[in-house]
Scaffold this active site. Structure first.
Site, mmCIF file in Angstrom:
data_model
loop_
_atom_site.group_PDB
_atom_site.id
_atom_site.type_symbol
_atom_site.label_atom_id
_atom_site.label_comp_id
_atom_site.label_asym_id
_atom_site.label_seq_id
_atom_site.Cartn_x
_atom_site.Cartn_y
_atom_site.Cartn_z
ATOM 1 N N SER A 131 0.836 -1.193 0.000
ATOM 2 C CA SER A 131 0.000 0.000 0.000
ATOM 3 C C SER A 131 0.882 1.258 0.000
ATOM 4 O O SER A 131 1.706 1.422 -0.888
ATOM 5 C CB SER A 131 -0.956 -0.057 1.206
ATOM 6 O OG SER A 131 -2.043 0.803 1.037
ATOM 7 N N HIS A 243 -7.851 -5.450 -1.512
ATOM 8 C CA HIS A 243 -6.568 -4.929 -1.035
ATOM 9 C C HIS A 243 -5.807 -5.976 -0.222
ATOM 10 O O HIS A 243 -4.622 -6.196 -0.432
ATOM 11 C CB HIS A 243 -6.819 -3.673 -0.192
ATOM 12 C CG HIS A 243 -5.621 -2.805 0.012
ATOM 13 N ND1 HIS A 243 -4.797 -2.393 -1.014
ATOM 14 C CD2 HIS A 243 -5.103 -2.253 1.151
ATOM 15 C CE1 HIS A 243 -3.831 -1.621 -0.532
ATOM 16 N NE2 HIS A 243 -3.995 -1.537 0.779
#
Length: 269
Positions: A131, A243
């Site tokens: 991320s 994610h």
């Protein structure tokens, strides 16, 4: 009386903590970054060493995205010494993190610490950036020595895109990074897709096609920039995944990532 001066990259303490998994030893390291005492988690496989090292660059900010022991141990089980900086201001560390700005030095100096560990083979340290941690990893590859190869996992490649896409993060980004129109340079510095020409190590891109936090467009933009710059990279897109991957798919992705790292580390420089 002589005053003790802290040196950046200096290891101050290595405190062993309990590990839930046999044959892995866990430690909390305290080290120096820009004069601050910062902390991180170290996992060392038991047995003969030294071993190659990887630094896991966490995502999020503060408690969001904090380093998870289980993930670090899972990586160490693949035959690597793994270190995960908490970043300044977290878990008792001094200072305040700023989303891949000055806190990138917490990664840079962690590289020095890891390279100085007896358990680690000499040479470059691999990085896995998750991320916003991908921005940290790519900035290290651009600005610091002793880095590579680099894995960009669910990674931000253009912080200006993040500002546009993540309305929920705008208040934090304006407070921590600045306004994208007034502090555009700060956003560009956090946008690896804009400066991949300055990165000289192989890149492995991992991304879920249904990522709701870092749009798949970030992976595609980074790949396009690397392609145009003639840089070596590999990309693995996971259809339908968000994610964070489910456990089974996550373990498979980790297997592929570490196989790639081992392959790259075995190649002559």
């Amino acid at each position: 009386m002589a005053q003790f001066v802290l040196q950046d990259g200096q290891l101050l303490s290595k405190e062993q903590i309990r590990c839930f998994m046999k044959h892995i030893s866990l430690y909390i390291l305290t080290y120096v970054s820009q004069g601050l005492k910062v902390k991180g988690l170290l996992a060392v496989p038991d047995g003969s060493g030294p071993l190659p090292a990887v630094i896991y660059c966490r995502g999020g900010i503060k408690r969001v995205g904090m380093v998870r022991k289980r993930r670090i141990v899972s990586m160490a089980q693949r035959g690597f010494v793994v270190f995960a900086p908490y970043y300044r201001g977290n878990e008792g560390g001094e200072g305040r993190e700023d989303f891949a700005g000055e806190d990138r030095y917490d990664l840079f100096h962690a590289i020095d610490v890891v390279q100085g560990l007896d358990e680690v083979v000499p040479g470059p340290v691999s990085l896995i950036g998750f991320s916003r941690g991908a921005v940290m990893a790519m900035r290290a590859a651009r600005e610091y020595s002793g880095v590579g190869p680099v894995v960009v996992w669910g990674g931000v490649s253009d912080m200006l895109d993040t500002y546009e896409q993540r309305v929920d993060l705008r208040r934090m980004l304006k407070r921590v990074v600045g306004h994208p129109k007034k502090q555009v340079e700060a956003y560009m510095d956090r946008s690896p897709a804009l400066w991949v020409k300055e990165v000289h190590t192989p890149i492995y891109i991992v991304h879920g096609t249904k990522d709701s936090q870092v749009d798949i467009g970030h992976a595609r933009k980074l790949a396009k920039s690397l392609e145009e710059a003639g840089k070596p990279y590999t990309m693995a897109l996971y259809a339908g995944l968000d994610h964070r991957f489910p456990r089974k798919e996550d373990e498979k992705a980790l297997d592929d990532v570490f196989a790639w790292l081992k392959e790259k580390l075995e190649q002559p420089l």
